[in-house]
Design a protein around this motif. Structure first.
Motif, mmCIF file in Angstrom:
data_model
loop_
_atom_site.group_PDB
_atom_site.id
_atom_site.type_symbol
_atom_site.label_atom_id
_atom_site.label_comp_id
_atom_site.label_asym_id
_atom_site.label_seq_id
_atom_site.Cartn_x
_atom_site.Cartn_y
_atom_site.Cartn_z
ATOM 1 N N ASN A 1 -1.710 13.547 7.155
ATOM 2 C CA ASN A 1 -2.191 12.584 8.156
ATOM 3 C C ASN A 1 -2.239 13.194 9.562
ATOM 4 O O ASN A 1 -1.840 12.556 10.542
ATOM 5 N N ILE B 1 2.261 8.616 -8.290
ATOM 6 C CA ILE B 1 2.960 9.216 -7.161
ATOM 7 C C ILE B 1 3.062 10.726 -7.390
ATOM 8 O O ILE B 1 3.516 11.185 -8.436
ATOM 9 N N ARG B 2 2.661 11.507 -6.405
ATOM 10 C CA ARG B 2 2.725 12.962 -6.512
ATOM 11 C C ARG B 2 4.133 13.431 -6.153
ATOM 12 O O ARG B 2 4.643 13.094 -5.075
ATOM 13 N N SER C 1 3.550 7.474 -1.599
ATOM 14 C CA SER C 1 2.376 8.205 -2.081
ATOM 15 C C SER C 1 2.778 9.579 -2.608
ATOM 16 O O SER C 1 2.204 10.065 -3.580
ATOM 17 N N GLU C 2 3.776 10.195 -1.945
ATOM 18 C CA GLU C 2 4.271 11.495 -2.369
ATOM 19 C C GLU C 2 5.777 11.557 -2.166
ATOM 20 O O GLU C 2 6.324 10.906 -1.256
ATOM 21 N N GLN D 1 0.835 -1.193 0.000
ATOM 22 C CA GLN D 1 0.000 0.000 0.000
ATOM 23 C C GLN D 1 0.873 1.247 0.000
ATOM 24 O O GLN D 1 1.842 1.346 0.754
ATOM 25 N N ARG D 2 0.527 2.197 -0.849
ATOM 26 C CA ARG D 2 1.305 3.430 -0.921
ATOM 27 C C ARG D 2 0.872 4.369 0.198
ATOM 28 O O ARG D 2 -0.151 5.032 0.109
ATOM 29 N N GLN D 3 1.671 4.433 1.271
ATOM 30 C CA GLN D 3 1.304 5.247 2.417
ATOM 31 C C GLN D 3 2.449 6.124 2.918
ATOM 32 O O GLN D 3 2.233 6.965 3.798
ATOM 33 N N ASN D 4 3.633 5.971 2.374
ATOM 34 C CA ASN D 4 4.783 6.714 2.859
ATOM 35 C C ASN D 4 5.016 7.997 2.065
ATOM 36 O O ASN D 4 4.793 8.041 0.855
ATOM 37 N N THR D 5 5.476 9.023 2.766
ATOM 38 C CA THR D 5 5.879 10.286 2.148
ATOM 39 C C THR D 5 7.382 10.430 2.320
ATOM 40 O O THR D 5 7.895 10.309 3.442
ATOM 41 N N ASP E 1 6.769 1.363 -4.857
ATOM 42 C CA ASP E 1 5.565 0.625 -4.472
ATOM 43 C C ASP E 1 4.953 1.101 -3.164
ATOM 44 O O ASP E 1 3.821 0.725 -2.842
ATOM 45 N N ASP E 2 5.685 1.885 -2.360
ATOM 46 C CA ASP E 2 5.107 2.326 -1.081
ATOM 47 C C ASP E 2 5.040 3.843 -0.941
ATOM 48 O O ASP E 2 4.562 4.349 0.070
#
Length: 246
Positions: free
Chosen positions: A115, A80-81, A42-43, A3-7, A39-40
């Motif tokens: 978050n 990915i932003r 998000s930004e 899941q893509r959750q890391n910045t 793969d993980d």
């Protein structure tokens, strides 16, 4: 796929710098890191001085950085932003990279929320107490009339001049060091910031790795660089960790 959750926060690659002995290997290492987080993430926040020198002409593109730009385009295309903060070396990014790659360009500082945590982000050259000579030079570089005059000079003269200036300002054996309590202007800025509570101040520019509590229970993160440390910070939704890529 994870899941893509890391910045992710990175700065100061100085791609193309003459004082970096093996510039291709450095670029490949950075691309390898970016590939490892595809793969993980998000930004991704690139906090300035990503390229040691860049001037965006209307009809031509300076040579180099194809692996890096290609990887950014791949990441952006995958959703990915990517946000690129202009530093004091990669000042002259206009519309080519945003349109070609699909990233956002930010000049100055930004306060954002991720978050439930509040982040103050900047390269680091635009905040705190800086020498008058630095502030004057920074204003000249951002002046539209000066930019147009500079663009009128042939790149065969401007690019070698700019890279030579950069090389003279930083030698390849110059190892960055923490200057101590009260002597780091980014630390003093974070300590005295009183506009709102900030959970994380994150800067580049100083080329040191620093993870320190400041002010009213805020964290100051200075990202290091990809010349000495291969360092970055990652926010997993709960806390920011300063790491090295190995």
């Amino acid at each position: 796929m994870a899941q893509r959750q890391n910045t992710y926060f990175l700065s100061d690659f100085h791609l193309g710098a003459k004082y970096i002995t093996d510039r291709i290997s450095q670029e490949r290492r950075i691309v390898g890191f970016l590939d490892s987080i595809k793969d993980d993430a998000s930004e991704i926040y690139l906090l300035g001085d990503i390229i040691d020198y860049w001037y965006e002409y209307r009809y031509v593109v300076p040579r180099g950085f194809v692996r890096f730009f290609g990887k950014l385009a791949e990441l952006a295309d995958s959703g990915i932003r990517i946000h690129w903060f202009i530093g004091n070396h990669d000042i002259w990014i206009f519309d080519y990279l945003p349109k070609e790659i699909g990233l956002s360009i930010i000049d100055g500082e930004r306060t954002i929320e991720i978050n439930g945590k509040t982040f103050f982000l900047a390269h680091g050259d635009s905040v705190g107490k800086r020498k008058l000579s630095f502030r004057i030079l920074r204003a000249i570089f951002r002046n539209k009339a000066c930019q147009k005059l500079y663009a009128a000079i042939h790149p065969r003269w401007t690019i070698p001049f700019a890279l030579g200036w950069s090389r003279n300002s930083r030698s390849d054996d110059e190892y960055p060091e923490y200057l101590g309590e009260g002597n780091e202007y980014l630390e003093e800025f974070a300590k005295n910031y009183n506009k709102q509570h900030i959970d994380y101040f994150i800067f580049g520019h100083r080329h040191i790795m620093l993870d320190k509590t400041v002010g009213d229970n805020s964290k100051l993160i200075i990202l290091g660089d990809w010349i000495h440390f291969d360092s970055y910070a990652v926010f997993d939704g709960k806390e920011v960790t300063l790491k090295k890529y190995v």
